[in-house]
Design a protein around this motif. Structure first.
Motif, PDB file in Angstrom:
ATOM      1  N   GLY A 684       0.747  -1.367   0.024  1.00  7.78           N
ATOM      2  CA  GLY A 684      -0.089   0.019   0.060  1.00  7.78           C
ATOM      3  C   GLY A 684       0.695   1.429   0.066  1.00  7.78           C
ATOM      4  O   GLY A 684       0.206   2.253   0.324  1.00  7.78           O
ATOM      5  N   VAL A 685       1.947   1.364  -0.313  1.00  5.67           N
ATOM      6  CA  VAL A 685       2.917   2.406  -0.577  1.00  5.67           C
ATOM      7  C   VAL A 685       3.657   2.477  -1.823  1.00  5.67           C
ATOM      8  O   VAL A 685       3.493   1.471  -2.727  1.00  5.67           O
ATOM      9  N   THR A 686       4.073   3.585  -1.998  1.00  7.85           N
ATOM     10  CA  THR A 686       4.896   3.868  -3.311  1.00  7.85           C
ATOM     11  C   THR A 686       6.498   3.771  -3.035  1.00  7.85           C
ATOM     12  O   THR A 686       6.628   4.792  -2.146  1.00  7.85           O
ATOM     13  N   VAL A 687       7.082   3.242  -3.898  1.00  8.83           N
ATOM     14  CA  VAL A 687       8.539   2.691  -3.653  1.00  8.83           C
ATOM     15  C   VAL A 687       9.367   3.242  -4.891  1.00  8.83           C
ATOM     16  O   VAL A 687       8.932   2.894  -5.889  1.00  8.83           O
ATOM     17  N   GLU A 688      10.745   3.291  -4.571  1.00  8.24           N
ATOM     18  CA  GLU A 688      11.449   3.424  -5.927  1.00  8.24           C
ATOM     19  C   GLU A 688      11.659   2.120  -6.628  1.00  8.24           C
ATOM     20  O   GLU A 688      11.654   1.086  -5.850  1.00  8.24           O
ATOM     21  N   ARG A 689      11.861   2.257  -7.850  1.00  5.81           N
ATOM     22  CA  ARG A 689      12.094   0.777  -8.561  1.00  5.81           C
ATOM     23  C   ARG A 689      13.560   0.426  -8.241  1.00  5.81           C
ATOM     24  O   ARG A 689      14.427   1.062  -7.853  1.00  5.81           O
ATOM     25  N   GLY A 690      13.419  -1.060  -8.340  1.00  7.38           N
ATOM     26  CA  GLY A 690      14.695  -1.839  -7.736  1.00  7.38           C
ATOM     27  C   GLY A 690      14.446  -2.041  -6.268  1.00  7.38           C
ATOM     28  O   GLY A 690      15.209  -2.858  -5.753  1.00  7.38           O
ATOM     29  N   GLY A 691      13.358  -1.755  -5.615  1.00  9.04           N
ATOM     30  CA  GLY A 691      13.358  -2.104  -4.089  1.00  9.04           C
ATOM     31  C   GLY A 691      13.025  -3.491  -4.111  1.00  9.04           C
ATOM     32  O   GLY A 691      12.746  -4.219  -5.073  1.00  9.04           O
ATOM     33  N   THR A 692      13.105  -4.126  -2.823  1.00  6.88           N
ATOM     34  CA  THR A 692      12.810  -5.395  -2.611  1.00  6.88           C
ATOM     35  C   THR A 692      11.463  -5.442  -1.845  1.00  6.88           C
ATOM     36  O   THR A 692      11.420  -5.089  -0.656  1.00  6.88           O
ATOM     37  N   ILE A 693      10.702  -6.234  -1.974  1.00  5.04           N
ATOM     38  CA  ILE A 693       9.375  -6.725  -1.496  1.00  5.04           C
ATOM     39  C   ILE A 693       9.475  -8.099  -0.788  1.00  5.04           C
ATOM     40  O   ILE A 693       9.957  -9.080  -1.519  1.00  5.04           O
ATOM     41  N   VAL A 694       9.140  -8.171   0.511  1.00  7.86           N
ATOM     42  CA  VAL A 694       9.427  -9.543   1.311  1.00  7.86           C
ATOM     43  C   VAL A 694       8.021  -9.999   1.324  1.00  7.86           C
ATOM     44  O   VAL A 694       7.228  -9.591   1.944  1.00  7.86           O
ATOM     45  N   LEU A 695       8.008 -11.374   0.933  1.00 12.63           N
ATOM     46  CA  LEU A 695       6.813 -12.219   1.179  1.00 12.63           C
ATOM     47  C   LEU A 695       7.100 -13.190   1.856  1.00 12.63           C
ATOM     48  O   LEU A 695       8.292 -14.111   1.929  1.00 12.63           O
ATOM     49  N   TYR A 696       6.137 -13.355   3.150  1.00 16.83           N
ATOM     50  CA  TYR A 696       6.313 -14.390   3.773  1.00 16.83           C
ATOM     51  C   TYR A 696       5.097 -15.619   3.617  1.00 16.83           C
ATOM     52  O   TYR A 696       4.066 -15.221   3.473  1.00 16.83           O
ATOM     53  N   VAL A 706      16.106  -4.588  10.808  1.00 18.45           N
ATOM     54  CA  VAL A 706      17.329  -3.642  10.270  1.00 18.45           C
ATOM     55  C   VAL A 706      17.200  -2.471  10.903  1.00 18.45           C
ATOM     56  O   VAL A 706      16.164  -1.805  11.133  1.00 18.45           O
ATOM     57  N   SER A 707      18.442  -1.781  11.293  1.00 15.95           N
ATOM     58  CA  SER A 707      18.755  -0.351  11.645  1.00 15.95           C
ATOM     59  C   SER A 707      18.839   0.633  10.353  1.00 15.95           C
ATOM     60  O   SER A 707      19.405   0.305   9.627  1.00 15.95           O
ATOM     61  N   VAL A 708      18.113   1.435  10.432  1.00 15.19           N
ATOM     62  CA  VAL A 708      17.741   2.445   9.304  1.00 15.19           C
ATOM     63  C   VAL A 708      19.257   3.487   9.363  1.00 15.19           C
ATOM     64  O   VAL A 708      19.440   3.959  10.292  1.00 15.19           O
ATOM     65  N   PRO A 709      19.970   3.211   8.192  1.00 14.05           N
ATOM     66  CA  PRO A 709      20.951   4.017   8.225  1.00 14.05           C
ATOM     67  C   PRO A 709      20.988   5.385   7.714  1.00 14.05           C
ATOM     68  O   PRO A 709      19.543   5.965   7.339  1.00 14.05           O
ATOM     69  N   SER A 710      21.674   6.409   7.924  1.00 17.27           N
ATOM     70  CA  SER A 710      21.384   7.891   7.642  1.00 17.27           C
ATOM     71  C   SER A 710      21.759   7.938   6.328  1.00 17.27           C
ATOM     72  O   SER A 710      22.706   7.636   5.820  1.00 17.27           O
ATOM     73  N   VAL A 711      20.998   8.730   5.566  1.00 13.93           N
ATOM     74  CA  VAL A 711      21.183   9.072   4.344  1.00 13.93           C
ATOM     75  C   VAL A 711      21.278  10.739   4.074  1.00 13.93           C
ATOM     76  O   VAL A 711      21.503  11.279   2.903  1.00 13.93           O
ATOM     77  N   GLU A 712      21.540  11.481   5.115  1.00 11.71           N
ATOM     78  CA  GLU A 712      21.618  12.796   5.154  1.00 11.71           C
ATOM     79  C   GLU A 712      22.852  13.173   4.248  1.00 11.71           C
ATOM     80  O   GLU A 712      23.990  12.750   4.311  1.00 11.71           O
ATOM     81  N   GLY A 713      22.453  14.231   3.297  1.00 12.75           N
ATOM     82  CA  GLY A 713      23.509  14.715   2.550  1.00 12.75           C
ATOM     83  C   GLY A 713      23.756  14.012   1.163  1.00 12.75           C
ATOM     84  O   GLY A 713      24.236  14.529   0.213  1.00 12.75           O
ATOM     85  N   TYR A 726      20.496  -2.126   2.658  1.00  7.94           N
ATOM     86  CA  TYR A 726      20.130  -2.674   3.856  1.00  7.94           C
ATOM     87  C   TYR A 726      18.777  -3.657   3.679  1.00  7.94           C
ATOM     88  O   TYR A 726      18.309  -3.940   4.889  1.00  7.94           O
ATOM     89  N   GLY A 727      18.402  -3.808   2.642  1.00  9.51           N
ATOM     90  CA  GLY A 727      17.038  -4.446   2.668  1.00  9.51           C
ATOM     91  C   GLY A 727      15.674  -3.490   2.761  1.00  9.51           C
ATOM     92  O   GLY A 727      14.724  -3.879   3.097  1.00  9.51           O
ATOM     93  N   LEU A 728      16.060  -2.334   2.512  1.00  7.45           N
ATOM     94  CA  LEU A 728      14.938  -1.270   2.760  1.00  7.45           C
ATOM     95  C   LEU A 728      14.482  -0.726   1.622  1.00  7.45           C
ATOM     96  O   LEU A 728      15.337  -0.798   0.463  1.00  7.45           O
ATOM     97  N   ASN A 729      13.210  -0.276   1.376  1.00  6.88           N
ATOM     98  CA  ASN A 729      12.827   0.563   0.329  1.00  6.88           C
ATOM     99  C   ASN A 729      12.784   2.088   0.388  1.00  6.88           C
ATOM    100  O   ASN A 729      12.882   2.523   1.679  1.00  6.88           O
ATOM    101  N   MET A 730      12.791   2.822  -0.523  1.00  4.25           N
ATOM    102  CA  MET A 730      12.701   4.335  -0.397  1.00  4.25           C
ATOM    103  C   MET A 730      11.670   4.904  -1.025  1.00  4.25           C
ATOM    104  O   MET A 730      11.275   4.527  -2.321  1.00  4.25           O
TER     105      MET A 730
END
Length: 772
Positions: A684-696, A706-713, A726-730
């Motif tokens: 139900g969200v919009t993410v950048e292409r190339g992201g990974t969707i986890v299916l259980y 996972v701990s969210v890394p800093s992307v500042e700058g 990191y296995g996260l989507n943006m």
């Protein structure tokens, strides 16, 4: 000898008596003639005033609808409880007279059965005092009034119409009528009238306005179309005898009320909601000292789709102060002081005023569309002519600086508009001259009211042909002239719609109580200001402004948008007090919607129109354009960068789910050995292409974290790569992400532990704002 009057004396007495009697008769006849003939209307009127009673029957005020038929303002029946004190006390005093009558009957009656009957009846009767006290108690309880308030009205001597309470619901009115019948009292009555309700509360309040306590429109559409909405009240005329008792029905005359006409507006509540929501968020973020406003309209017809001022108010409770800061200041003042009274009057005036129509502002660089189009139309410049920035220009005894400290160098009109270069527009203004520029300021309607169907439209303050060279320089890039936002968007519409200046209109049609169209508002074209060729050139220039400054303008992927930002200085207050604005239109090649957003004196570090106002236009148009049926059309480059809406694939087979997700350019990670997807992250969200969707595929395997890394700058691409590693989507927020020099700002989720696959929202800003 008896003394007797002589014949002469008798004749003399007779003559005098005859003269006196004749004079009296003549005087009487003159008086009769005067009363019955020459002054008959006067005496009839006086007699009628004593014998005839006229009761007003209120006409129902017309309903105000939006363009879709949604009710914006509607009248409902309420009641005014009033006392006819003369009649009331006649009935109350009669209670004691009735008791005396029964006492007399008992005393004079010899029949024991009849005496007992009269005695039993006497026990049920109340004295005048008991009747009055019971009535007062009942009215206090039913109407929720203090005893002193009720008695002051009921005891008003010789008053035939003493209002006890207005706007009483039918339930309470029925209770009062039933009680009066029960105690056999006349003199307190419930007069039906109407009350205005606004079902959408504060939505479009500054456009709709409100009514006063008598039901008269005093602000907004309610005031402007008051004659149409009000209708004509009816009358019921009844005759009374010498004791004030109403004479039977055959002496009664009724004149039916004519209900008011209804209005259908061009306002669309959905578009209005999008505008007000985004405007409120802008105000919360930038906290302008002098409020903010926005207008959305059709540039071809002048139809107003939405118009908002923030802070607004609720017309159901117009006296309630909506701005919390103002309300706190008022609460700190003594309510009995002159300071409090004046402050409250100022607060009411401010919140009820439609800033888009009734307040002036300096437009700043948005005005450059007027200078540029005028110069092209007059052939004072061509699209190929070049001008030099130099970061400043000297005019007589004044230096005018460019907003940028970096020299823009040589520029044609397109680059000067994109860079919003003040020195270049001063040079263009000099080619036009004071007479030439003033000609187009007038032609674009900036020296006259637009004629919008709203009250209290302000008069602009503009330079004339006798302006100095310094004034000409300032006027060329949008300083100096003071106009209303509705004037600016109307002029801007003429720049892009083929050159036609149209009258903005809020009302679409007027309909009577039977559904017949009384007046259908047509588009009013005042004049053609520029040619269709120049208008087409300006549309292309303004579209390029947006496309070349995607991060600091109203750029929306998939749509052709044109626009121009504006940042003016309020020099009368100080050089560091600004007005931020932006005007955008779409589709750029054939405009059908135009939007102006103005933020007056934003507080904080941001003050450029491209920083403060442009994001609001982006947010609103992103919602309004699909709502109006304009679907995005993407280039191949945009498609490659386009974010993807993640579908819900729960309870599909693994192979079906994997196929659906991979077709969207996303990766799939399957957790578990099952054949069916039971859970997924994200959805139900919009993410950048190339992201990974986890299916259980089972309930036992725990979710990875996972701990969210800093992307500042980081740039958009690097931020995306880091999060995906990191296995996260943006998820991207803000149109600045599409700018070449955009970078990610601090994210509040940095360092948090989240489940694998979570979509992290990243906001992007620009290292250097593109233009004023």
């Amino acid at each position: 000898m008896i003394d007797r009057p002589s014949e002469r004396m008798r004749r003399r007495v007779l003559v005098w008596m005859t003269a006196i009697i004749a004079a009296a008769v003549i005087y009487t006849l003159v008086c009769i003639f005067k009363v019955s003939v020459s002054e008959s209307k006067k005496w009839q009127s006086l007699a009628n005033s004593q014998q005839l009673t006229s009761t007003r029957v209120s006409a129902s005020r017309g309903t105000i609808f939006d363009t879709n038929g949604q009710v914006l303002a509607q009248s409902a029946t309420v009641y005014t409880v009033y006392a006819d004190c003369v009649m009331l006390w006649k009935h109350i005093d009669a209670k004691d007279e009735l008791i005396e009558e029964y006492n007399k009957l008992i005393a004079d009656e010899d029949d024991a059965d009849k005496r007992e009957k009269y005695t039993e009846k006497l026990k049920t009767l109340k004295t005048s005092e008991e009747t009055y006290d019971g009535l007062v108690d009942f009215l206090c309880k039913t109407l929720q009034l203090d005893r002193g308030d009720v008695t002051s009205h009921l005891e008003a001597e010789n008053s035939r119409y003493e209002i006890v309470k207005k706007e009483v619901d039918k339930t309470e009115a029925d209770k009062i009528e039933d009680y009066l019948s029960e105690i056999d009292i006349d003199g307190v009555r419930c007069d039906p009238t109407t009350k205005r309700f606004y079902p959408q509360n504060s939505l479009a309040a500054n456009v709709i306005g409100h009514t006063d306590y008598d039901g008269n429109g005093i602000y907004g559409i309610e005031a402007y179309y008051d004659d149409s909405l009000a209708g004509i009240d009816g009358r019921i005329v009844t005759a009374s005898d010498k004791n004030g008792v109403e004479i039977p029905y055959k002496y009664k005359q009724s004149y039916d009320a004519q209900n008011g006409d209804s209005l259908y507006l061009n306002i669309d509540v959905n578009i209005q909601y999008y505008l007000e929501k985004a405007l409120a968020e802008c105000v919360d973020e930038n906290k302008p000292a002098e409020r903010a406003c926005g207008i959305i309209m059709d540039p071809n017809t002048g139809e107003i789709y939405a118009m908002a001022t923030n802070f607004s108010y609720d017309p159901n409770m117009p006296a309630e102060i909506s701005d919390e800061t103002t309300a706190r200041k008022l609460a700190a003042l003594d309510e009995n002081s002159d300071e409090y009274t004046q402050a409250k009057l100022n607060a009411w005036s401010k919140q009820w005023t439609n800033k888009a129509v009734s307040e002036l502002y300096t437009p700043g660089s948005v005005f450059k569309v007027v200078t540029g189009s005028a110069a092209l139309e007059e052939k004072a410049i061509t699209l190929q002519d070049t001008f030099y920035c130099g970061t400043s220009i000297h005019v007589e005894d004044r230096d005018f600086s460019c907003w940028s400290t970096t020299d823009h160098g040589a520029q044609d009109l397109q680059h000067a508009m994109t860079n919003s270069c003040n020195p270049v527009f001063i040079q263009i203004g000099q080619r036009l001259g004071a007479k030439g520029l003033t000609k187009y300021v007038r032609a674009y309607g900036l020296t006259e009211k637009t004629g919008i169907d709203l009250p209290a439209e302000a008069d602009s303050i503009c330079f004339g042909e006798d302006m100095s060279l310094v004034d000409l320089a300032a006027c060329s890039f949008g300083q100096g002239n003071s106009i209303t936002p509705i004037q600016m968007i109307t002029a801007y519409s003429a720049v892009i719609n083929g050159g036609y200046l149209v009258t903005p209109q809020v009302v679409d049609k007027i309909v009577d109580s039977n559904g017949n169209v009384v007046e259908d508002k047509k588009t009013v074209v005042k004049r053609q200001v520029i040619s269709s060729e120049v208008s087409a050139q300006m549309r292309e220039i303004l579209e390029n402004v947006v496309n070349e400054n995607t991060g600091s303008n109203a750029y929306i992927q998939g749509y052709r948008i044109g626009g121009k930002s504006g940042t003016s200085q309020k020099m009368e207050i100080g050089p560091d007090v600004y007005v931020s604005s932006y005007c955008a239109f779409a589709p750029a090649d054939d405009p059908e919607i135009i939007m102006l957003l103005m933020v007056d004196d934003p507080q904080g570090e941001k003050f450029y129109g491209s920083q403060v106002a442009a994001p609001v236009c982006t947010k609103v148009l992103s919602e309004v354009l699909p709502y109006m049926g304009f679907l995005p059309e993407y280039t191949e480059e945009e498609l490659a960068q386009l974010e993807v809406s993640v579908p819900n694939v729960e309870y599909q087979t693994v192979s079906q789910a994997q196929s659906s997700i991979e077709a969207l350019g996303l990766e799939v990670k399957i957790v578990g050995d099952g054949d069916t997807v039971l859970r997924q992250n994200p959805t139900g969200v919009t993410v950048e292409r190339g992201g990974t969707i986890v299916l259980y595929t089972d309930e036992t395997t725990p979710e990875g974290t996972v701990s969210v890394p800093s992307v500042e700058g980081l740039s958009k691409e690097y931020a995306k790569q880091l999060l995906q590693s990191y296995g996260l989507n943006m998820t991207v927020e803000g149109s600045a992400a599409h700018a070449e020099n955009a970078y990610a700002v601090a994210n509040e989720t940095t360092g948090m532990t989240v489940t694998e696959g979570t979509a992290i929202t990243v906001t992007f800003s620009e290292s250097n704002v593109g233009s004023w």
